[in-house]
Design a protein around this motif. Structure first.
Motif, mmCIF file in Angstrom:
data_model
loop_
_atom_site.group_PDB
_atom_site.id
_atom_site.type_symbol
_atom_site.label_atom_id
_atom_site.label_comp_id
_atom_site.label_asym_id
_atom_site.label_seq_id
_atom_site.Cartn_x
_atom_site.Cartn_y
_atom_site.Cartn_z
ATOM 1 N N VAL A 1 -44.615 69.005 12.165
ATOM 2 C CA VAL A 1 -44.072 70.366 12.059
ATOM 3 C C VAL A 1 -43.557 70.856 13.417
ATOM 4 N N VAL A 2 -44.345 70.701 14.458
ATOM 5 C CA VAL A 2 -43.939 71.185 15.785
ATOM 6 C C VAL A 2 -42.778 70.359 16.335
ATOM 7 N N SER A 3 -42.853 69.034 16.181
ATOM 8 C CA SER A 3 -41.761 68.184 16.665
ATOM 9 C C SER A 3 -40.468 68.478 15.920
ATOM 10 N N GLY A 4 -40.547 68.648 14.618
ATOM 11 C CA GLY A 4 -39.359 68.963 13.833
ATOM 12 C C GLY A 4 -38.749 70.296 14.219
ATOM 13 N N ALA A 5 -39.601 71.292 14.445
ATOM 14 C CA ALA A 5 -39.097 72.609 14.857
ATOM 15 C C ALA A 5 -38.432 72.523 16.228
ATOM 16 N N LEU A 6 -39.034 71.760 17.136
ATOM 17 C CA LEU A 6 -38.457 71.595 18.471
ATOM 18 C C LEU A 6 -37.111 70.885 18.398
ATOM 19 N N VAL A 7 -37.026 69.847 17.576
ATOM 20 C CA VAL A 7 -35.756 69.130 17.396
ATOM 21 C C VAL A 7 -34.701 70.063 16.805
ATOM 22 N N ALA A 8 -35.076 70.833 15.793
ATOM 23 C CA ALA A 8 -34.117 71.740 15.145
ATOM 24 C C ALA A 8 -33.605 72.780 16.135
ATOM 25 N N VAL A 9 -34.475 73.316 16.964
ATOM 26 C CA VAL A 9 -34.058 74.338 17.942
ATOM 27 C C VAL A 9 -33.162 73.720 19.016
ATOM 28 N N LEU A 10 -33.563 72.584 19.568
ATOM 29 C CA LEU A 10 -32.765 71.960 20.622
ATOM 30 C C LEU A 10 -31.398 71.509 20.104
#
Length: 135
Positions: A103-112
């Protein structure tokens, strides 16, 4: 003769953001081995994490070559990041480490990647410049 020139408004930040996104994609692949999630989530992490790493890495190299970030590739990475946020719910990952890592990695990827998409929308502008022909 004429030559194409490209202007890049966002400088080299797109390359750094893409490189950071590629590193997060590498983390997603590594976390599949560290947390040992269920089989479906394991293979999802391997395939999607590798895709994020390769596509974002391509954008990082492309930006390093004084070209702008590919908007389509960055958009695909942003969508893959959103998928990584949803995937633990789809695969019913019960193990907390794997769940929160995805969840955190996916959110970080989506934001970046979303930032890269936003910055690269109108960045590459090709103009034709003509040189006088001499005979």
């Amino acid at each position: 003769m004429s030559e194409n020139t490209a202007t890049n408004r966002n400088g080299s930040t797109g390359g750094y953001v893409s490189a950071a996104t590629a590193l997060v994609g590498g983390w997603i692949v590594l976390s599949a081995f560290l947390y040992s999630p269920p089989a479906a989530n394991f293979w999802n992490d391997i395939i999607v994490g590798a895709a994020i790493g390769v596509i974002a890495g391509y954008n990082a190299v492309r930006a390093d070559d004084r070209e702008s970030v590919n908007t389509g590739a960055a958009s695909l990475v942003a969508l893959l990041g959103l998928w990584m946020v949803v995937a633990p719910f789809v695969f019913e990952t019960a193990f907390e480490g794997a769940f929160w890592s995805d969840v955190v990695s996916g959110a970080l990827v989506a934001v970046l990647a979303g930032y890269n998409v936003y910055q690269s929308r109108g960045t590459e502008r090709r103009t034709r410049t003509a040189e006088a022909e001499t005979r």
